[in-house]
Design an enzyme around this catalytic site. Structure first.
Site, PDB file in Angstrom:
ATOM      1  N   SER A   1       0.834  -1.204   0.000  1.00 40.32           N
ATOM      2  CA  SER A   1       0.000   0.000   0.000  1.00 40.32           C
ATOM      3  C   SER A   1       0.876   1.265   0.000  1.00 40.32           C
ATOM      4  CB  SER A   1      -0.910  -0.018   1.228  1.00 40.32           C
ATOM      5  OG  SER A   1      -0.118  -0.080   2.389  1.00 40.32           O
TER       6      SER A   1
ATOM      7  N   CYS B   1      -3.804  -4.645  -7.780  1.00 39.00           N
ATOM      8  CA  CYS B   1      -3.382  -3.252  -7.931  1.00 39.00           C
ATOM      9  C   CYS B   1      -3.699  -2.739  -9.335  1.00 39.00           C
ATOM     10  CB  CYS B   1      -1.901  -3.095  -7.653  1.00 39.00           C
ATOM     11  SG  CYS B   1      -0.892  -3.840  -8.921  1.00 39.00           S
TER      12      CYS B   1
HETATM   13  P1  NAD Z   1       0.561  -3.650   2.935  1.00 39.10           P
HETATM   14  O1  NAD Z   1       1.176  -2.350   2.612  1.00 39.10           O
HETATM   15  O2  NAD Z   1      -0.322  -3.767   4.109  1.00 39.10           O
HETATM   16  O3  NAD Z   1       1.714  -4.760   3.162  1.00 39.10           O
HETATM   17  C1  NAD Z   1       2.759  -4.941   2.234  1.00 39.10           C
HETATM   18  C2  NAD Z   1       3.985  -5.464   2.973  1.00 39.10           C
HETATM   19  O4  NAD Z   1       4.402  -4.491   3.927  1.00 39.10           O
HETATM   20  C3  NAD Z   1       3.735  -6.757   3.735  1.00 39.10           C
HETATM   21  O5  NAD Z   1       4.860  -7.589   3.596  1.00 39.10           O
HETATM   22  C4  NAD Z   1       3.564  -6.286   5.175  1.00 39.10           C
HETATM   23  O6  NAD Z   1       3.986  -7.242   6.116  1.00 39.10           O
HETATM   24  C5  NAD Z   1       4.433  -5.051   5.245  1.00 39.10           C
HETATM   25  N1  NAD Z   1       3.912  -4.048   6.190  1.00 39.10           N
HETATM   26  C6  NAD Z   1       2.621  -3.827   6.518  1.00 39.10           C
HETATM   27  N2  NAD Z   1       2.529  -2.829   7.417  1.00 39.10           N
HETATM   28  C7  NAD Z   1       3.781  -2.396   7.646  1.00 39.10           C
HETATM   29  C8  NAD Z   1       4.331  -1.380   8.484  1.00 39.10           C
HETATM   30  N3  NAD Z   1       3.562  -0.595   9.248  1.00 39.10           N
HETATM   31  N4  NAD Z   1       5.670  -1.215   8.479  1.00 39.10           N
HETATM   32  C9  NAD Z   1       6.456  -1.979   7.719  1.00 39.10           C
HETATM   33  N5  NAD Z   1       5.982  -2.973   6.915  1.00 39.10           N
HETATM   34  C10 NAD Z   1       4.662  -3.180   6.881  1.00 39.10           C
HETATM   35  O7  NAD Z   1      -0.176  -4.138   1.594  1.00 39.10           O
HETATM   36  P2  NAD Z   1      -1.115  -5.405   1.392  1.00 39.10           P
HETATM   37  O8  NAD Z   1      -2.411  -5.166   2.049  1.00 39.10           O
HETATM   38  O9  NAD Z   1      -0.380  -6.649   1.700  1.00 39.10           O
HETATM   39  O10 NAD Z   1      -1.297  -5.361  -0.199  1.00 39.10           O
HETATM   40  C11 NAD Z   1      -2.275  -4.597  -0.836  1.00 39.10           C
HETATM   41  C12 NAD Z   1      -1.720  -3.290  -1.331  1.00 39.10           C
HETATM   42  O11 NAD Z   1      -0.634  -3.536  -2.232  1.00 39.10           O
HETATM   43  C13 NAD Z   1      -2.721  -2.467  -2.130  1.00 39.10           C
HETATM   44  O12 NAD Z   1      -2.588  -1.121  -1.771  1.00 39.10           O
HETATM   45  C14 NAD Z   1      -2.304  -2.694  -3.573  1.00 39.10           C
HETATM   46  O13 NAD Z   1      -2.684  -1.683  -4.468  1.00 39.10           O
HETATM   47  C15 NAD Z   1      -0.838  -2.769  -3.434  1.00 39.10           C
HETATM   48  N6  NAD Z   1      -0.209  -3.442  -4.558  1.00 39.10           N
HETATM   49  C16 NAD Z   1       0.515  -2.678  -5.434  1.00 39.10           C
HETATM   50  C17 NAD Z   1       1.100  -3.274  -6.534  1.00 39.10           C
HETATM   51  C18 NAD Z   1       1.909  -2.457  -7.493  1.00 39.10           C
HETATM   52  O14 NAD Z   1       2.678  -3.039  -8.252  1.00 39.10           O
HETATM   53  N7  NAD Z   1       1.782  -1.151  -7.504  1.00 39.10           N
HETATM   54  C19 NAD Z   1       0.950  -4.654  -6.738  1.00 39.10           C
HETATM   55  C20 NAD Z   1       0.217  -5.395  -5.811  1.00 39.10           C
HETATM   56  C21 NAD Z   1      -0.355  -4.774  -4.722  1.00 39.10           C
END
Ligand code: NAD
Length: 498
Positions: free
Chosen positions: A226, A281
């Site tokens: 995200s 995404c």
């Molecule tokens: P997320 O941001 O919650 O988590 C992603 C990663 O970050 C995970 O490994 C998680 O453990 C880690 N993380 C979570 N909170 C954290 C924190 N406070 N500090 C450090 N690390 C932390 O995302 P999600 O819910 O797993 O995935 C969905 C999101 O990913 C959506 O926003 C989607 O649009 C995005 N996404 C983007 C793409 C792209 O290529 N632009 C592709 C796939 C998904």
């Protein structure tokens, strides 16, 4: 109950931090395992192991490295059914969609097999008297990938394929929601002949991520998730002197021009808006019909299609989509629908009450469709990441283009039209990284690069394609001459080609 630890030094190891997180099976809401959450000390153990293994891997010739990855691909193919089922059970997407998740990752590893060619440098013979110049690409050392829940095979493979093919050792920190497939991939890499320490999986949450960002031995971090976390990781990783690329959230618009083939546009919106429960995404979450007649016709046709979407458990191969990833995600999505109603958008299909018979505790959300959404509403501005499509009506093409450009996210977009001029103008002027012309989900193939613009990405090199080779290597440029080319005497003036 399955216990998932880490994969360090070529084998599974149990977590020692004392912290863990539940792994759910979204289709029935049950807890099917526990995943260990690594401490900074556990991350450090993985990094030390990786740093020890990396020089030998880097010194292995690139064709031999590619052959290990070839065998790895072979094993993924042999284990495809098992991997897809594991993925579907932990993530919630259907098994056919899980196979697509694996396949799009496999394609990037296939691209990475070309590393011997892609890593080649340049050579200039006789750049000066007796002087040759050449450049070479070398691996960075130990690099890391932090990946989201929504593509637990594809995105880890997008990162580990090019990184490992280029001679790096890789630390993967997958999503704690669905760590099963990443752990299996690490096992298959060893079975393929990959050296221990070159592919490590460290499971965890913020603590493990912060340890990655602060570890001096980790030279590069690739993140997908995200936007708030992407921004945080970019800032902290860069402040620590690392090479960082972060891909964030999205709100992808699809513009439907009055001359579009309406059947094709509706099919495209149904697949791109609701496939994988909208947890992509590159999902289309905003439809922008141009002109009242187009909008009325579009909404009229969308309503029965959204109402008849087949939502089912992940193991139902005939389902259009399955449950969302967690109860919290389900509640967040439904809450956004409540907000949309309060904001005055017209909810023409309401999937909030959907219950899956026999799976009453599963995390299901029925398809939702909003009409008359406006750009000041939260359901327009924010990423919902669920099966919710918002129709924002535009009076003109210029208004549709401006709307897309003004949005803070710029991951993907599409235009549906028969008019080549309009399509060309859109592709040229839109401020978005990936554009589809009559293609709703324009994820570039493995040999092009993937990445959004604006607040959908931080850093300047994209994922996969030639950018991935640049990201995971550093360039060295050598200027060489031999004794016969050396003139006597010291030179105090900067050498030029004058
Ligand atoms: P997320 O941001 O919650 O988590 C992603 C990663 O970050 C995970 O490994 C998680 O453990 C880690 N993380 C979570 N909170 C954290 C924190 N406070 N500090 C450090 N690390 C932390 O995302 P999600 O819910 O797993 O995935 C969905 C999101 O990913 C959506 O926003 C989607 O649009 C995005 N996404 C983007 C793409 C792209 O290529 N632009 C592709 C796939 C998904």
């Amino acid at each position: 109950m399955r216990q998932v630890g880490h994969f360090i030094g070529g084998k599974q190891v149990a977590g020692t931090s004392g912290r863990s997180s539940d792994i759910f099976q979204p289709m029935d809401g049950s807890v099917i395992g526990k995943v260990a959450l690594a401490s900074a000390a556990e991350l450090d153990a993985a990094v030390r192991n990786a740093a020890e293994a990396q020089p030998k891997w880097a010194a292995t010739n690139p064709q031999r490295r590619a052959r290990v990855l070839m065998k790895f691909l072979d094993l993924i193919a042999q284990n495809n059914d098992e991997l897809a089922e594991l993925l579907a059970r932990e993530h919630g997407k259907t098994i056919p969609d899980a196979k697509g998740d694996i396949q799009r990752g496999v394609e990037v590893v296939e691209f990475s097999l070309g590393a011997p060619n892609l890593m080649k440098g340049e050579f200039t013979d006789g750049a000066g008297p007796g002087i040759d110049i050449y450049s070479l690409r070398q691996p960075l050392g130990v690099v890391a990938g932090i990946t989201p829940f929504n593509f637990p095979a594809m995105i880890p493979l997008w990162k580990l394929g090019p990184a490992i093919a280029c001679g790096n050792a890789f630390i993967l920190k997958p999503s704690e929601r669905d760590p099963g497939v990443p752990m299996r991939l690490a096992e298959l890499f060893i079975e393929a002949g990959g050296p221990p320490g070159i592919l490590n999986v460290v499971n965890g949450d913020k603590e493990a991520v912060d340890a990655i960002l602060d570890h001096p031995e980790i030279k590069a971090v690739g993140f997908v998730g995200s936007t708030p976390i992407a921004e945080y990781i970019y800032a902290r990783g860069c402040a620590n002197g690392k090479r960082v690329q972060c891909f964030g959230g999205a709100k992808n618009h699809m513009v439907i021009m009055p001359d579009a083939d309406m059947d094709q546009a509706v099919d495209a919106l149904i697949g791109a808006g609701y496939g994988s429960a909208g947890e992509r995404c590159m999902a289309i979450s905003v439809a922008v019909p141009v002109g009242k007649a187009t909008a009325d016709e579009l909404v009229k046709r969308l309503i029965p299609r959204v109402e008849s979407l087949k939502v089912g458990p992940s193991t139902d191969v005939t389902a259009d989509y399955g449950p969302v990833v967690t109860k919290a995600a389900m509640e967040k999505i439904k809450n956004y629908v409540d907000i949309g109603v309060e904001e005055g958008a017209k909810l023409v299909v309401d999937g909030r009450g959907f219950k899956m018979q026999g799976y009453e505790n599963g995390f299901y959300v029925g398809g939702c469709l909003f009409d008359n959404v406006t750009k000041d509403m939260r359901i327009y501005k924010e990423e919902i990441f669920g099966p919710v499509l918002a129709v924002v009506r535009a009076d003109s093409y210029d208004e549709a283009l401006k709307l897309t450009n003004d949005h803070e996210y710029g991951n993907g977009t599409a235009i549906f039209t028969r008019d080549g001029d309009a399509a060309r103008d859109f592709a040229s002027k839109v401020q978005v990284g990936m554009i589809g012309i009559n293609v709703p989900i324009p994820v570039p193939l493995a040999y092009y690069t993937f990445g959004g613009w604006k607040r959908s990405a931080f850093g300047d090199l994209n994922q996969h394609g030639p950018d991935s080779i640049r990201f995971y290597t550093k360039t060295k440029t050598v200027t060489a001459r031999w004794p016969s080319g050396i003139k006597d005497g010291a030179s105090f003036v900067i050498p030029t080609m004058n």
